[in-house]
Design a protein around this motif. Sequence first.
Motif, PDB file in Angstrom:
ATOM      1  N   ARG A   3       0.835  -1.196   0.000  1.00 17.05           N
ATOM      2  CA  ARG A   3       0.000   0.000   0.000  1.00 17.05           C
ATOM      3  C   ARG A   3       0.873   1.252   0.000  1.00 17.05           C
ATOM      4  NH1 ARG A   3      -3.417  -1.622   5.254  1.00 17.05           N
ATOM      5  NH2 ARG A   3      -1.400  -2.638   5.664  1.00 17.05           N
ATOM      6  N   THR A   5       0.355   3.978   1.275  1.00 15.88           N
ATOM      7  CA  THR A   5       0.303   4.624   2.601  1.00 15.88           C
ATOM      8  C   THR A   5       1.301   4.012   3.573  1.00 15.88           C
ATOM      9  OG1 THR A   5      -1.470   3.099   3.246  1.00 15.88           O
ATOM     10  CG2 THR A   5      -2.117   5.262   2.379  1.00 15.88           C
ATOM     11  N   THR A 399      -6.411   5.948  12.225  1.00 17.49           N
ATOM     12  CA  THR A 399      -5.317   6.907  12.227  1.00 17.49           C
ATOM     13  C   THR A 399      -5.746   8.170  12.972  1.00 17.49           C
ATOM     14  OG1 THR A 399      -6.024   7.969  10.180  1.00 17.49           O
ATOM     15  CG2 THR A 399      -4.599   6.032   9.980  1.00 17.49           C
TER      16      THR A 399
END
Length: 553
Positions: A3, A5, A399
Motif C-alpha cells: 500500500r 500509505t 489513524t
Amino acid sequence: MVRPTQQLHPAREPAPLRAAATVLLLRDSEAGIEVLMTRRSSTASFAPGAYVFPGGQIDAADEAASRIAARRPTQSGLQLTQAIAAIREGFEELGVLLARHADGRPVSAQDIASMDRSTTSPVSFAEQCAARGLVLACDQVFSFAHWITDRDLPKRFDVPFLVARMPEGQTPTADESEQFEPCWVRPADALARHAAGSFFMIFPTVRTLQRLAAYASVDAVLQACAAEQPLWTSCPRAGLLRGQDARYMESDSPYGELALVCPDGQLLHALDWQSERAVPLLRNVQRLTAPNPGAMTGPGTNSYIVGDAATGYLVIDPGPNDAAHIDRLWRATEGNIRMIVCTHSHADHSPGAAPLQALCKAKPQILGLSSAPTARSSARFAAERELRDGERLVVSGSTAEGEPVTHTLRAIHTPGHAANHLCLVLEEDGLLFSGDHILNGSTTVVDPPDGDMNAYLDSLDKLDAACEAGGIDFILPAHGHVIGSARSAIAQLKAHRLKREAKIAAAMQRLPGGTPDDWLPLAYDDVPERMWPVAARSLAAHVARIRQRASTP
C-alpha cells in the motif's frame, strides 16, 4: 503490492532514461583476453575520471545509417541501431572503425585518417563512410549485457554493452576532449587496479569485467553471445553500508530489500546488520535482528514487528531467550503487543515468546503450531493456541485523521524444515514472512525426522501458489535481507534443491554399496568441508525421498 500509505518515503520519479550504446573491443593476448578502455574527462557530466568502454548516446541519424550496415539475419532492428551507435562512438572517441569495403577489404589507416572524427563535422559519420564505399561491420557486434542506470542518479541511460573483436591494423587514439589514455588491459588486472584505488571504474563496468574475466578467448565471448540476447539485464539499486553508498545487482542479497524500502531509488536505507534497534522496512513493518549471528543463523534471527501505534502490534518469531533482545522488542512496540506468533519451534525462534509475553500487561497469546513428537529436545514449543491453515490474524484501528487501518496476517502451514513450520502472509501489502522455509543467502536445513524433504518441496509449491494468488512480490525471511521477485526466488530455490538431489542420486548410483558418509563428499563437493556436518542432515532427507520415490510404483 505494498500500500502506498505504508511506504516510508514519498514517491519520486527517477530521472528519464536516455538511449545509449557502448562497445567492449576485445583482443587475445598470451596472457589472456584484453579489453580496450579509456579514461573519461575529469569534467564529464557522467562518471568523470572513470575508466570506461567507448560509447555514448544514440543519435537520430544512427537508425538512418542502417542503409550502409551489414546485418546478421537474427539481428533485430534495435540491435542494429545500437551497433551503429557504438561503432560511431568508437570512431569519434578512439579512432577505431568497425567497417570494411564493399568488396570485403578491411578499412585502412589511410581511410580513417581521411575522415573527420569531430562531432561538429558538417558531413555526418554515415555520409563519410558511404562516400568511401564503407560498410559498417554491425554483423560482427554482439549483445553482451544490458545496463539501466540506477534510479537514484540524476543522469540515466538505457545502454547495451556490446562486444566486438578489435580490427587488425588499427591503433586507438583518444580524442583528448571526452576520452583520454586508451589502454589494453586484462579484466582481472583492471579489477585489481580498481581495488587498489588506481583505476577508478563505475559499478556496471566493474561487474561487466567480473563476468568478462571468466572467458579464455574472444571467440568464447562471441560464442556466448550467439543467442542475440544479453547475458544479463540489470538496473542496480543503492543503499548505505557503513555510511557509504553501496550498489547491488538483482542477484545480490540486499537488492530485494532496497526495492521494498526505497522503490523509487531513494538513497536512504542502511544495510548494516545490528541488533540495537528495530529497522523500519515499511510504516507497518519493522525488523529487529537478534544478537545471535553464526554459521546457522547468518547475521542473526530476524524478529518482525507488524502493525502501528493505532492498531497495536503482532510480533513474529521473538527469537532466542535473550533478555536484551526481548527488551528491545518490548520497547519498539511500547508494550502494545496483541499477538506473538512463532513460525516454528527451533531454539532461535520460539524461546523468547514467553519472556516477551511476561513483559506485556495485556499478556498477548502465543500462537503457532506446537512441536511434533519428532522434534529434538532443544526445539520444543507449545503454542497457547494452534493456528489453523489459512487462519487470519487481524489488528485494526484508526489513524489520527480518523481513517481506518487494518493489518491482516494469514497463516500457511509449511512443514518441511520442521514439522510444525508455518509462514505468514501480510495480505494488504503482499508480503510473505517465510520463517526458515526460505532464507536469503543460504538454503535451509531439512533435518529428519522432524524435517521432511517431500513436505518441504510441497510447501514450496504451496507458497508459490500463494504468491501468485496474492500478488506477493517480497519475502521476509528469518535470516538475511528481504528477498524480491518472490516467485522467481521460490523457483530458483526449488531448482537448486532438485539439482542437489540429482547429485546425491548420482553419488548413490556411483557407490551403490556406500553410506551417506561416502556420498556426502561427492554430492556436496561445491560446499566448504566445514559445512558438511550440516549438509549431512539435508542429505539424509534427500536420501529418504530418493528411496521413497524409487519404491513407489
